[in-house]
Structure formats: structure tokens, C-alpha cells
Scaffold this active site. Structure first.
Site, PDB file in Angstrom:
ATOM      1  CB  THR A   1     -13.093  18.037  -9.312  1.00  0.00           C
ATOM      2  OG1 THR A   1     -14.378  18.513  -9.706  1.00  0.00           O
ATOM      3  CG2 THR A   1     -13.236  17.098  -8.137  1.00  0.00           C
TER       4      THR A   1
ATOM      5  CD  GLU B   1      -0.955   5.525  -8.458  1.00  0.00           C
ATOM      6  OE1 GLU B   1       0.115   4.941  -8.308  1.00  0.00           O
ATOM      7  OE2 GLU B   1      -2.001   4.948  -8.844  1.00  0.00           O
TER       8      GLU B   1
ATOM      9  CB  VAL C   1      -5.852   3.971 -13.140  1.00  0.00           C
ATOM     10  CG1 VAL C   1      -6.625   2.673 -12.922  1.00  0.00           C
ATOM     11  CG2 VAL C   1      -5.507   4.142 -14.616  1.00  0.00           C
TER      12      VAL C   1
ATOM     13  N   GLY D   1      -8.510   6.908  -8.923  1.00  0.00           N
ATOM     14  CA  GLY D   1      -8.483   8.070  -8.016  1.00  0.00           C
ATOM     15  C   GLY D   1      -7.361   7.987  -6.995  1.00  0.00           C
TER      16      GLY D   1
ATOM     17  CD  GLU E   1     -14.171  12.334 -16.279  1.00  0.00           C
ATOM     18  OE1 GLU E   1     -13.385  13.086 -16.862  1.00  0.00           O
ATOM     19  OE2 GLU E   1     -13.923  11.859 -15.157  1.00  0.00           O
TER      20      GLU E   1
ATOM     21  CG  ASP F   1     -13.564   7.584 -16.604  1.00  0.00           C
ATOM     22  OD1 ASP F   1     -12.789   8.550 -16.726  1.00  0.00           O
ATOM     23  OD2 ASP F   1     -13.635   6.882 -15.580  1.00  0.00           O
TER      24      ASP F   1
ATOM     25  CE  LYS G   1     -10.789   6.468 -14.313  1.00  0.00           C
ATOM     26  NZ  LYS G   1     -12.034   6.644 -13.551  1.00  0.00           N
TER      27      LYS G   1
HETATM   28  N1  HSE Z   1     -15.410  10.535 -13.536  1.00  0.00           N
HETATM   29  C1  HSE Z   1     -14.438   9.679 -12.932  1.00  0.00           C
HETATM   30  C2  HSE Z   1     -15.147   8.667 -12.066  1.00  0.00           C
HETATM   31  C3  HSE Z   1     -13.493  10.506 -12.107  1.00  0.00           C
HETATM   32  O1  HSE Z   1     -16.338   8.846 -11.795  1.00  0.00           O
HETATM   33  O2  HSE Z   1     -14.527   7.688 -11.655  1.00  0.00           O
HETATM   34  C4  HSE Z   1     -12.271   9.777 -11.649  1.00  0.00           C
HETATM   35  O3  HSE Z   1     -11.508   9.283 -12.715  1.00  0.00           O
END
Ligand code: HSE
Length: 321
Positions: free
Chosen positions: A13, A129, A132, A134, A190, A201, A205
């Protein structure tokens, strides 16, 4: 015009989104930085992905050393995900004198000091960058525009997948499993969505945010973490009756030398700005002793938003080369 050469590890992705942006905005990028950016090698075994992006098949390799040890490559983008072999690949690239850009929060959070020290030791850059929020440029802001502040609090919605699931359950009454599949199909989740729905996740972050904002590294495994997998429609309805929405919240607060931190679902009053953060959007609230409260808002997942942050890091390095 000078050419800066890039190798990308992984065309999933984010790796794919990064390449798409470099192609789509090629002219604008060249005009802005007065340099050409050329992707010369990609580590990818799925040739369908390579062809779908319009990359020549000769660019693809299944041997990471063709990127990590290639003398002509200036910047390595690590977009494989997971802690290993990603961390080892990044350390090898840094030790070989290449700058590294990554969206990989799991690897950055697990090996934060080692990766940053390797970059300093080798006089190259290590930028993350996209790890955290996106596409939200919060990490650069913390380290640059807001760098004169003592930060006291960080709070946010840091996972697009779980926010998408909670939004669809709350607003449309949709079933948890169906929405999770939808989030996976959209490229938000993910490879193993357990990391999303169990809050792992978000803990990665928050660990990165605390390291940058408070200069305090807390391993993600030490952050008390609760995910959303046990949230039911009854919980959502009960929150609605109190004029609240359930959100997965990352929170860290500094009080003198003490820092408290957690990741957990919380009932947020409908009037609070975080209650209005829907779908795959993320938001990061940060409080500094000079700026007071600042909130960043944007898409926290997806190929192009996350790729946008990766490309921003690539161009910052390329300009300075
Ligand atoms: N799997 C993560 C999310 C991707 O849904 O935020 C971006 O870090």
C-alpha cells in the site's frame, strides 16, 4: 539536472502509493527541488504489483542487497512493515551511508534509539513522518515549527482502521466483522489487523510521539493498551444515550518528570473536536507551554495520504543532498 536515486523495499500500500506520487507529481517535484527523483530498484516479488504501477520489470529484485549495498542509491524507503527484517535492512542501509525513510511504526518504535544513532553515526538522515498519523505532518511540526515548546500533553486518534470501524458501527449500525473487511480492502489495515484492533499499532505511534515530544522513550509493550475488539453495539448505544461517541484514544501527559500514558477506547462527548474525527481520519492534539493547544487533522491511512508523508521526507533529504 542532478538525479537523486531511490530504492524502495516493498511495493505494498505505502510503497506503491509513494511510487505513484513520485510519478503523478514528477514535474511539480522537479520544479520545486530542482532535482530529479528516480526510483532505480524495488524489492518486490509480486510482479503484478510492479506491472500495475508501470515500473519496468528490470527494476524489481528479490535480493535486498541489490538496494542496501547499491553504491548509486542515495535514499532507501523501507515499506515492508513489521519489526524484522525491516529494522536490520534499515540499519544496513544507514551503515552503508544511505538515508532512510520509513512509514514503519512497529520498527521505529521497537528500535528507536538504535536507528536514530546509526543515522547520526553515519552522517545520514533517518525520517519517519509517515509512521504516525499517515499524511498528517505532525512529527515534522513537533521537531521544527513547535520545537521551542515544552510539551505537556499529547492526545489523539491514531489508527485509521479502528476509527473507520467505530464510525461505521456508530453512524450506520454496521457489523464489526464486515466493516473490518471493508477497511482491509481499502488498504487501511495492517497485514495482520490484530495490530489495529487490539491497539498495538496505536501504542507504537504513541511511543514515537512521546519520544519526540517528551524526549522520553517508552517501549510500546510497556504502554497499557486496550483495543476495540470487545466493543459491542450495546456499548455504542449506551455511549449515544450519554451524547458520546466511543473512540480509541492515545493519551500521554507529562507532570514534572513523570509521564503517564495509555491507549484505550473512551466515551468522548459529541461536542469534543475528537468526536467529529470520522472514518480513516486521524487527529493529534498536542499542548505546548508556548503555543498552547494545537490540533492536527487528516487521513491517517491509505496509499496516497501515507505516501504523501513518505514523499515529503524523500524530498526534504533530496533537497539537502
Ligand atoms: N493500519 C494503520 C491504520 C495504517 O489503520 O491507521 C496507518 O498507520
Amino acid at each position: 539536472m542532478e538525479t537523486v536515486k531511490i530504492g524502495i523495499l516493498g511495493l505494498g500500500t505505502v510503497g506503491g502509493g509513494t511510487y505513484q506520487i513520485l510519478e503523478m507529481n514528477k514535474e511539480t517535484i522537479e520544479k520545486r527541488i530542482q532535482k530529479q527523483i528516480e526510483v532505480v530498484k524495488v524489492l518486490e516479488k509480486n510482479m503484478e504489483r510492479v506491472k500495475a504501477l508501470g515500473l519496468p520489470e528490470s527494476c524489481a529484485t528479490t535480493n535486498p542487497d541489490e538496494i542496501l549495498c547499491c553504491p548509486e542509491i542515495d535514499i532507501v524507503v523501507e515499506a515492508l512493515g513489521g519489526i524484522e527484517p525491516s529494522s536490520t535492512f534499515m540499519l544496513t542501509a544507514l551503515n552503508n551511508g544511505k538515508s532512510v525513510v520509513t512509514p514503519n511504526k512497529a520498527a521505529v518504535a521497537a528500535n528507536y534509539a538504535e536507528l536514530r544513532e546509526a543515522a547520526v553515526k553515519n552522517d545520514v538522515e533517518f525520517r519517519f513522518e509517515a509512521s504516525v498519523g499517515g499524511g498528517i505532518p505532525a512529527l515534522t511540526a513537533i521537531q521544527e515549527a513547535l520545537c521551542g515548546n515544552e510539551f505537556t500533553e499529547v492526545m489523539g486518534i491514531l489508527n485509521g482502521t479502528t476509527n473507520y470501524i467505530l464510525t461505521k458501527m456508530t453512524d450506520l449500525g454496521l457489523n464489526y466483522d464486515d466493516v473490518l473487511k471493508d477497511a482491509q480492502a481499502k488498504g487501511f489495515a495492517e497485514a495482520d489487523p490484530t495490530a489495529d484492533v487490539e491497539g498495538i499499532d496505536v501504542a507504537n505511534k504513541l511511543s514515537i510521539l512521546m519520544a519526540l515530544a517528551f524526549d522520553k522513550y517508552v517501549p510500546p509493550t510497556e504502554i497499557p493498551t486496550v483495543g476495540i475488539s470487545k466493543i459491542t453495539m450495546d456499548d455504542i448505544e449506551a455511549a449515544k444515550e450519554k451524547h458520546c461517541k466511543i473512540k480509541l484514544i492515545a493519551h500521554a501527559k507529562k507532570d514534572g518528570d513523570e509521564v503517564s500514558y495509555s491507549v484505550k477506547p473512551m466515551e468522548i462527548d459529541e461536542t469534543h473536536p475528537l468526536a467529529g474525527v470520522s472514518n480513516e481520519f486521524n487527529a493529534i492534539y498536542i499542548t505546548g507551554n508556548a503555543v498552547d493547544e494545537v490540533m492536527f487533522y487528516g487521513k491517517g491511512a491509505g496509499a496516497l495520504p501515507t505516501g504523501s508523508a513518505v514523499v515529503g521526507d524523500i524530498l526534504a533529504i533530496a533537497k539537502a543532498l
